[in-house]
Design an enzyme around this catalytic site. Structure first.
Site, PDB file in Angstrom:
ATOM      1  N   HIS A  17      -2.178 -15.167  -1.200  1.00  0.00           N
ATOM      2  CA  HIS A  17      -0.956 -15.090  -1.996  1.00  0.00           C
ATOM      3  C   HIS A  17       0.103 -14.227  -1.328  1.00  0.00           C
ATOM      4  CE1 HIS A  17      -3.370 -11.580  -3.256  1.00  0.00           C
ATOM      5  NE2 HIS A  17      -2.197 -10.975  -3.397  1.00  0.00           N
TER       6      HIS A  17
ATOM      7  N   ARG B 214      12.381  -5.384  -9.325  1.00  0.00           N
ATOM      8  CA  ARG B 214      11.145  -5.911  -9.927  1.00  0.00           C
ATOM      9  C   ARG B 214      10.123  -4.785 -10.050  1.00  0.00           C
ATOM     10  NH1 ARG B 214       6.083  -7.729  -7.964  1.00  0.00           N
ATOM     11  NH2 ARG B 214       5.378  -9.813  -8.600  1.00  0.00           N
TER      12      ARG B 214
END
Length: 333
Positions: A303, A313
Site C-alpha cells: 500500500h 491530513r
C-alpha cells in the site's frame, strides 16, 4: 358530338388518345421527364476523371489497412491497461458498519504466524468501519496530535508523534516532546485514558473481524500520530507516498489499523489510502473522520498514501503483534 363520343368509346385506348388529341388540334410531344432521366443516367455512367490523376494503390491494400486498424485497437487496449483500474473501497461520504475484502495471505506471513497458536487469521484482507469510534473521541485525539505537533514539526511533508515514547519530528530530526516544559500544559491523564479506550475498541475489532483470540494479539510499537501536507520531502521519512509492506518495515507487525482524524475532500485533497493489488488494480480508501481501517500486515497488503495536494491530513496508526516479546504497555503521562 354524340357520334364522336361513340366512336371514341369503340376505339382502342392508344388510338383514342391519338384521335382525341387530333380532334383538339393538339400534337403529342415526347415525354420530357423520360428524356431527361435517360440523359441523366447516361451522364452517371460516364466515369469521372480525378482532378489530380488516379488514386494511389498498392498490393494487398485491404489487408494492410485492416492490419493497421487492428494494431491501433491493440495499442488503445494496451494503453488503457497500463493506466490500471481503481476500485473505491470506501468513499468519504459513505458510512459502513463494516465492509471487508478477503485476500489470500502471503506465504511468508502465514508460515510465521503458524508459530503463534490462535493468532493466524481465518482470512487475510482488510476491513473498514465507521461506527467504532465516536466523533467526540476522535476530536480528543486530533487535539492531542495538534498540541504535540505545534511544539515541533518536520521540514518535509510528514510529521510524526509517537504517543508512547514522545518522539516528535522537528526539522529533519526527532525530539522528545515529553522532556519539554510545555508538555505539562498540553497533556493530561484524561486524554490518555480516552486513547486507551479507543485502542481497546480497535484491539477487539481486529480479533473479531479476523477470527483470532484477543488475548493472542498485543499492542506493539510504534503507535503514532501522523500529519501530512504537500510540503516537499526533506528526508526519507517525509516520503510517505512510497509503496511499502508494513511487515517489511516493522518485522513484528501482524495487524495494522488506521484511525482517520479528519475528512478527505473537506480538510485536505489527495492523501487517500491505496492498496496496490494484483493485475494492476488499486483499491482505495478515502479518509473520513472517525473511520477505522484494519488490515493484515503481510505482503498481501502492499500500500501507499497518496500525496496530499492541499490542506492537512491527520491520522493515528495503532498496530498489533502476535509476538508477546514485541508487545508494549499503554502510554501514560
Amino acid at each position: 358530338m354524340y357520334i364522336i363520343y361513340k366512336i371514341i368509346i369503340s376505339m382502342p385506348k392508344k388510338q383514342v388518345k391519338k384521335t382525341y388529341c387530333q380532334h383538339n388540334n393538339k400534337e403529342i410531344l415526347p415525354d420530357k421527364s423520360t428524356s431527361n432521366n435517360a440523359n441523366h443516367n447516361d451522364r452517371e455512367n460516364v466515369p469521372i476523371q480525378p482532378k489530380f490523376g488516379p488514386a494511389l494503390s498498392f498490393p494487398y491494400q485491404k489487408i494492410w489497412s485492416r492490419c493497421i486498424l487492428i494494431s491501433g485497437l491493440f495499442l488503445i487496449v494496451w494503453f488503457n491497461s497500463k493506466q490500471g483500474k481503481e476500485i473505491i473501497f470506501a468513499k468519504q461520504h459513505d458510512t459502513f458498519l463494516s465492509r471487508s475484502q478477503h485476500l489470500q495471505c502471503a506465504p511468508d506471513y502465514t508460515n510465521e504466524l503458524k508459530i503463534y497458536p490462535g493468532c493466524l487469521p481465518e482470512k487475510c484482507g482488510r476491513i473498514v468501519t465507521d461506527n467504532l469510534i465516536s466523533s467526540q473521541e476522535t476530536d480528543t485525539l486530533l487535539q492531542i496530535a495538534k498540541n504535540a505537533m505545534n511544539l515541533g514539526g518536520s521540514d518535509g511533508g510528514a510529521t510524526i508523534f509517537d504517543l508512547h515514547t514522545g518522539a516528535l519530528s522537528k526539522g529533519t530530526k526527532f525530539i522528545n516532546v515529553y522532556a519539554l516544559k510545555q508538555a505539562s500544559s498540553i497533556f493530561n491523564s484524561t486524554d490518555f485514558n480516552i486513547y486507551k479506550i479507543i485502542k481497546t475498541k480497535i484491539h477487539h475489532a481486529v480479533a473479531h473481524h479476523f477470527g483470532v483470540d484477543a488475548d493472542k494479539i498485543f499492542l506493539t510499537k510504534p503507535t503514532f500520530f501522523s500529519r501530512m501536507t504537500n510540503t516537499p520531502a526533506k528526508t526519507i521519512h517525509d516520503k510517505y507516498w512510497l509503496p511499502h509492506i508494513d511487515k517489511n518495515t516493522y518485522e513484528h507487525f501482524h495487524y495494522t489499523s488506521l484511525l482517520y482524524l479528519n475528512d478527505f475532500g473537506r480538510d485536505f485533497d489527495g492523501g487517500r489510502f491505496i492498496f496496490i493489488d494484483k493485475n494492476n488494480v488499486n483499491t482505495t480508501i478515502e479518509p473520513r473522520k472517525g473511520r477505522v481501517s484494519i488490515f493484515t500486515s503481510g505482503a498481501e497488503n502492499l500500500h501507499l498514501v497518496e500525496r496530499v495536494n492541499t490542506g492537512t491530513r491527520y491520522a493515528l496508526t495503532v498496530s498489533f503483534t502476535c509476538n508477546i516479546n514485541a508487545s508494549i504497555s499503554d502510554p501514560s503521562y
